[in-house]
Design an enzyme around this catalytic site. Structure first.
Site, mmCIF file in Angstrom:
data_model
loop_
_atom_site.group_PDB
_atom_site.id
_atom_site.type_symbol
_atom_site.label_atom_id
_atom_site.label_comp_id
_atom_site.label_asym_id
_atom_site.label_seq_id
_atom_site.Cartn_x
_atom_site.Cartn_y
_atom_site.Cartn_z
ATOM 1 N N LYS A 28 4.559 9.496 138.712
ATOM 2 C CA LYS A 28 5.121 8.385 139.095
ATOM 3 C C LYS A 28 4.177 7.607 140.283
ATOM 4 O O LYS A 28 3.974 6.416 140.281
ATOM 5 C CB LYS A 28 6.435 8.399 139.768
ATOM 6 C CG LYS A 28 7.237 7.235 139.860
ATOM 7 C CD LYS A 28 8.739 7.334 140.125
ATOM 8 C CE LYS A 28 9.392 6.170 140.208
ATOM 9 N NZ LYS A 28 10.940 6.123 140.387
ATOM 10 N N PHE A 71 13.871 16.945 139.965
ATOM 11 C CA PHE A 71 14.495 16.346 139.104
ATOM 12 C C PHE A 71 13.883 15.744 137.974
ATOM 13 O O PHE A 71 12.887 14.981 138.288
ATOM 14 C CB PHE A 71 15.533 15.470 139.546
ATOM 15 C CG PHE A 71 16.315 14.560 138.628
ATOM 16 C CD1 PHE A 71 17.259 15.238 138.131
ATOM 17 C CD2 PHE A 71 16.125 13.256 138.492
ATOM 18 C CE1 PHE A 71 18.191 14.548 137.173
ATOM 19 C CE2 PHE A 71 16.968 12.558 137.445
ATOM 20 C CZ PHE A 71 17.818 13.089 137.154
ATOM 21 N N GLN A 72 14.320 16.149 136.605
ATOM 22 C CA GLN A 72 13.565 15.857 135.442
ATOM 23 C C GLN A 72 12.127 16.178 135.352
ATOM 24 O O GLN A 72 11.248 15.556 134.787
ATOM 25 C CB GLN A 72 13.723 14.368 135.131
ATOM 26 C CG GLN A 72 15.180 14.036 134.981
ATOM 27 C CD GLN A 72 15.456 12.541 134.538
ATOM 28 O OE1 GLN A 72 14.672 11.484 134.700
ATOM 29 N NE2 GLN A 72 16.476 12.369 133.485
ATOM 30 N N MET A 96 18.882 20.024 99.672
ATOM 31 C CA MET A 96 17.865 21.005 99.541
ATOM 32 C C MET A 96 18.140 22.639 99.913
ATOM 33 O O MET A 96 17.860 23.664 99.141
ATOM 34 C CB MET A 96 16.324 20.681 99.951
ATOM 35 C CG MET A 96 15.387 21.514 99.731
ATOM 36 S SD MET A 96 13.837 20.991 100.438
ATOM 37 C CE MET A 96 13.188 19.890 99.028
ATOM 38 N N GLU A 143 13.971 8.899 122.036
ATOM 39 C CA GLU A 143 12.532 9.153 121.893
ATOM 40 C C GLU A 143 11.903 9.856 120.737
ATOM 41 O O GLU A 143 10.645 9.601 120.558
ATOM 42 C CB GLU A 143 12.012 10.056 123.412
ATOM 43 C CG GLU A 143 12.384 9.347 124.561
ATOM 44 C CD GLU A 143 13.578 9.727 125.055
ATOM 45 O OE1 GLU A 143 14.627 9.954 124.446
ATOM 46 O OE2 GLU A 143 13.996 8.884 126.164
HETATM 47 C C1 LIG Z 1 15.033 18.782 111.525
HETATM 48 C C2 LIG Z 1 15.185 19.458 110.638
HETATM 49 N N1 LIG Z 1 16.341 20.505 110.465
HETATM 50 C C3 LIG Z 1 16.545 21.186 109.296
HETATM 51 C C4 LIG Z 1 15.600 21.011 108.349
HETATM 52 C C5 LIG Z 1 15.843 22.079 107.129
HETATM 53 N N2 LIG Z 1 16.130 21.368 105.890
HETATM 54 C C6 LIG Z 1 15.269 20.945 105.152
HETATM 55 S S1 LIG Z 1 15.741 20.176 103.825
HETATM 56 C C7 LIG Z 1 17.301 20.118 104.569
HETATM 57 C C8 LIG Z 1 18.504 19.299 103.658
HETATM 58 C C9 LIG Z 1 18.294 17.946 103.764
HETATM 59 O O1 LIG Z 1 19.641 17.316 103.408
HETATM 60 P P1 LIG Z 1 19.717 15.702 103.186
HETATM 61 O O2 LIG Z 1 19.125 15.008 104.307
HETATM 62 O O3 LIG Z 1 21.099 15.380 102.845
HETATM 63 O O4 LIG Z 1 18.721 15.667 102.007
HETATM 64 P P2 LIG Z 1 18.951 16.295 100.341
HETATM 65 O O5 LIG Z 1 18.074 17.491 100.107
HETATM 66 O O6 LIG Z 1 20.499 16.130 100.093
HETATM 67 O O7 LIG Z 1 18.242 15.296 99.459
HETATM 68 C C10 LIG Z 1 17.342 21.011 105.664
HETATM 69 C C11 LIG Z 1 18.715 20.989 106.371
HETATM 70 C C12 LIG Z 1 14.629 20.390 108.497
HETATM 71 N N3 LIG Z 1 13.667 20.110 107.651
HETATM 72 N N4 LIG Z 1 14.366 19.511 109.630
#
Ligand SMILES: Cc1ncc(C[n+]2csc(CCOP(=O)(O)OP(=O)(O)O)c2C)c(N)n1
Length: 561
Positions: free
Chosen positions: A164, A114-115, A484, A52
C-alpha cells in the site's frame, strides 16, 4: 515533461500504456490507493465482480478469447487468496493473466499485519512469475515486464503484489523513462522454462526432427493426429488442417484442443480419454504412429500410460521442452511453435490417404445410448443452443457431465469457440469466464453452460452482468445432482449416492430483474452513475423451471428408494 505521480497513478498509466482495457476486480484496504486513482483513467473499464475467484476466471476467459492479457485486481489477504483457484486454472490451461494484489505496507510485511498474506508464497507453484514491488520506481517496468512474461512462450499467470505504501509513494514521472532492470527486485520463479526450438536427440535441429517425423508418417499404416490447446494458442488451425488433408490422417481433439479442428470435417474423430469416445480410444490403442501437436498427454487422455497406445511411435511437437517425454515416451520430440513446426511438416510430408484405416475406425462407432434422445437430452439442448445462435457462438462450459456433453456433442466449426477449465477442472468457471469472453468479443454470442452444482458456485456473477449490461446467455443442466460425482458413485462406489443430490433455487426467477440496481457502473465519484438501460436484456437463463425440478425430485426419490 515531468510530473509527481503516486505509485497507484503509475500503475494505472502503465496498464493503459500496455493496452489494457478491462480489469476485473474487487476493492479493499490494501488496494485503496489504486481504486482512488482508477476514475482518472477512463480507458480502464473496471468490472466489479462479486467474488475475486470470478475476477480471475473472468480475466482468464478474456485472455483465452482475445489472445491478450486478462487483468484482475484484489486487495491483500482474503481478496488475494480468493484469486487462487482462478490463477491455478489459468496456470493449468496456459492462459496469460496478470493479477495485481494490494499488500500491507512495507514496514508491516512479515508482522502478521491485518490482512497480510504471503500471496507470492501461496501462488508460487501456480504462477509463471511473481513480483513484490519494493519501490515506486520499479512499478511501471514491472507492469510492462509482467504483461510480456504472461504472454510470451508458453503463456500463464503472473502476479504483481504492490504494498500500500508503494501505491502511495510519489515519484517524478518522466514518461517514457523505465527502470533498466525491473526484475532486480522480483520474487518468484518461472516454472516454465523458455523454449529453444530444436529436436530432442540426434542432431537436435528442427529440420532433422521434421524429416524424422515425415519419414514416420510415410511408413505408418495407422497414423493419428492429436490436436491440443497449443494449436489454438499458436493459431495453427490452417496448418493443422493442411497437414491432415495432405496426409489423410484422422484427427483427434483433446478437451482443450476442441475447436482447434472443425467438427464435421470427414477426418475429425472426436475426443479421447476417460470421458471421450469409444472409437477414438480404440483407434489410439491400434495406432502405429501418433502425431501430437500442442498437448501434454495428460492422464485424462492417456489413462494408465503403461498401456496407452502400445503400438504407437509418438511424434510430439510442443513449445515447452519439459513436456516432451514427461508423460509418454516419444520417438521424435520437436520443440517449437505449433504453427511453425506444423507448417514445416506440411511441406515435408508426401501426400497420402488413409481411407481403410479411417473406415476401420468408424467401424468402432456405437449407436448413441437411449438417454441421448428426447426433448431434454443433452443432444437436443445443445442442438437448440446451436440453432438459436445460428451456429456462431462461443461456448464456455463448467465442469462435470455437462462439460463432456458440451465437448462431444456441440458442433464447433470455428476456431477457439470452446472454452473450459480443462487442467484444473474448476467448477464455477463457466459463468465468470463467459463474462470475460463476452468483454473480449462484444457483439458475439457467448453461452455459459453449467451444471446446477457449478452454476451455484458463481451465480452471483449474474448481478455483475446485470450491473454492467453484459448479455451473456446461460444454460443450466439442472439434473438435481452433482452429476459427474454421482456417475462415479454409480460405477465405482456401489451406487452409494453420498451427498450428491443438490437443491436448486428457481434460476429463472433469479434472472428476473425486480428493480434497477442502486449503484451501477464503475465510478460514482462525480455523482454520475452508469446504469445500463435494460441491464437484464439478453440475459437468458435456460433452466426449465418446472420440468427440471420435477426431474430432480424424481431422481432424488429414485436414489432414496
Ligand atoms: C471447485 C470444485 N469442487 C469439486 C469438484 C469435483 N467435481 C467434479 S464434477 C463435480 C460435479 C459437478 O456437478 P454439476 O455442476 O451439477 O454438473 P453435472 O456433473 O451434473 O453436469 C464435482 C463436485 C470440482 N471439479 N471443482
Amino acid at each position: 515533461m515531468s510530473e509527481l505521480l503516486t505509485g497507484a497513478e503509475i500503475l494505472c498509466r502503465a496498464l493503459v500504456d500496455a493496452g489494457v482495457e478491462v480489469i476485473f476486480g474487487y476493492p479493499g484496504g490494501a488496494i485503496m490507493p489504486f481504486y482512488h486513482a482508477l476514475p482518472d483513467h477512463p480507458r480502464l473499464r473496471h468490472i466489479l465482480v462479486r467474488h475475486e475467484q470470478a475476477a480471475a476466471h473472468a480475466a482468464d476467459g478474456y485472455a483465452r478469447a482475445s489472445g491478450r492479457v486478462g487483468v484482475c485486481v484484489a486487495t491483500s489477504g482474503p481478496g488475494a487468496t480468493n484469486l487462487v483457484t482462478g490463477l491455478a486454472a489459468a496456470y493449468m490451461d496456459n492462459s496469460p493473466v496478470v493479477a495485481i494484489t494490494g499488500q500491507v505496507s512495507r514496514p508491516m510485511i512479515g508482522r502478521d499485519a491485518f490482512q497480510e498474506t504471503d500471496i507470492i508464497g501461496i501462488t508460487l507453484p501456480i504462477t509463471k512469475q511473481s513480483y513484490l514491488v519494493q519501490d515506486v520506481t520499479e512499478l511501471a517496468g514491472v507492469v510492462a515486464d509482467a504483461i510480456a512474461v504472461a504472454r510470451e512462450g508458453r503463456p500463464g499467470p503472473v502476479l504483481i503484489d504492490v504494498p500500500k505504501d508503494v501505491q502511495n509513494q510519489k515519484m517524478d514521472w518522466k514518461n517514457p523513462e523505465r527502470p533498466r532492470d525491473p526484475r532486480s527486485r522480483l520474487r518468484g520463479q518461472s516454472l516454465t522454462p523458455g523454449a529453444k526450438p530444436g529436436t530432442l536427440g540426434s542432431s537436435g535441429s528442427v529440420e532433422e526432427g521434421v524429416h524424422q517425423a515425415a519419414r514416420l508418417i510415410k511408413g505408418a499404416d495407422r497414423p493419428l493426429l492429436m490436436v491440443g490447446h497449443g494449436v489454438i494458442l499458436a493459431d495453427a488451425y490452417a496448418d493443422v488442417r493442411a497437414l491432415a488433408e495432405k496426409t489423410g490422417i484422422p484427427v483427434i481433439t483433446t478437451l482443450l484442443g476442441i475447436s482447434g479442428f472443425p467438427d464435421g470435417h470427414p477426418l475429425h474423430l472426436g475426443m479421447p480419454g476417460m470421458h471421450g469416445e469409444v472409437h477414438v480410444n480404440r483407434a489410439i490403442q491400434q495406432a502405429d504412429v501418433i502425431v501430437g501437436i500442442g498437448l501434454r498427454f495428460d492422464d485424462r487422455v492417456t489413462g494408465n500410460t503403461a498401456s496407452f497406445a502400445p503400438q504407437a511411435r509418438i511424434i510430439h511437437i510442443d513449445l515447452d521442452r519439459s513436456e516432451i517425454g514427461k508423460n509418454v515416451p516419444v520417438a521424435v520430440g520437436i520443440v517449437g511453435d505449433a504453427r511453425d513446426i506444423t507448417r514445416r511438416l506440411v511441406a515435408a510430408v508426401e501426400p497420402r490417404w488413409c481411407e481403410r484405416w479411417l473406415e476401420h475406425i468408424h467401424g468402432f462407432k456405437r449407436p448413441r445410448a437411449e438417454s441421448y434422445r428426447g426433448d431434454l437430452s443433452p443432444d437436443a439442448i445443445l442442438a437448440s443452443i446451436c440453432e438459436a445462435s445460428q451456429g456462431d457462438c462461443t461456448i464456455v462450459s463448467d465442469v462435470g457431465q455437462h462439460q463432456m456433453w458440451v465437448a462431444k456433442l456441440y458442433p464447433y466449426r470455428r476456431p477457439n469457440t470452446h472454452i473450459t477449465s480443462g487442467g484444473l477442472g474448476a467448477m464455477g468457471f463457466a459463468v465468470p469466464a463467459a463474462m470475460g469472453v463476452h468483454l473480449a468479443r462484444p457483439g458475439h454470442t457467448v453461452w455459459a453452460i453449467s451444471g446446477d452444482g457449478g452454476f451455484q458456485m458463481n451465480m452471483a456473477e449474474i448481478a455483475t452482468m446485470v450491473q454492467e449490461g453484459l448479455p451473456v446467455k446461460m444454460a443450466v443442466f439442472n439434473n438435481g445432482y452433482l452429476g459427474m460425482v454421482r456417475q462415479w458413485q454409480q460405477f465405482f462406489h456401489g451406487k452409494r449416492y453420498s451427498c450428491t443430490p443438490i437443491w436448486s433455487p428457481d434460476y429463472v426467477k433469479l434472472a428476473e430483474r425486480r428493480s434497477r440496481p442502486g449503484a451501477g457502473g464503475v465510478h460514482d465519484r462525480t455523482g454520475s452513475q452508469r446504469v445500463p438501460d435494460d441491464p437484464a436484456r439478453g440475459l437468458a437463463v435456460g433452466a426449465d423451471r418446472g420440468g427440471a425440478r420435477r426431474r430432480a425430485r424424481e431422481l432424488a426419490t429414485d436414489v432414496r428408494s
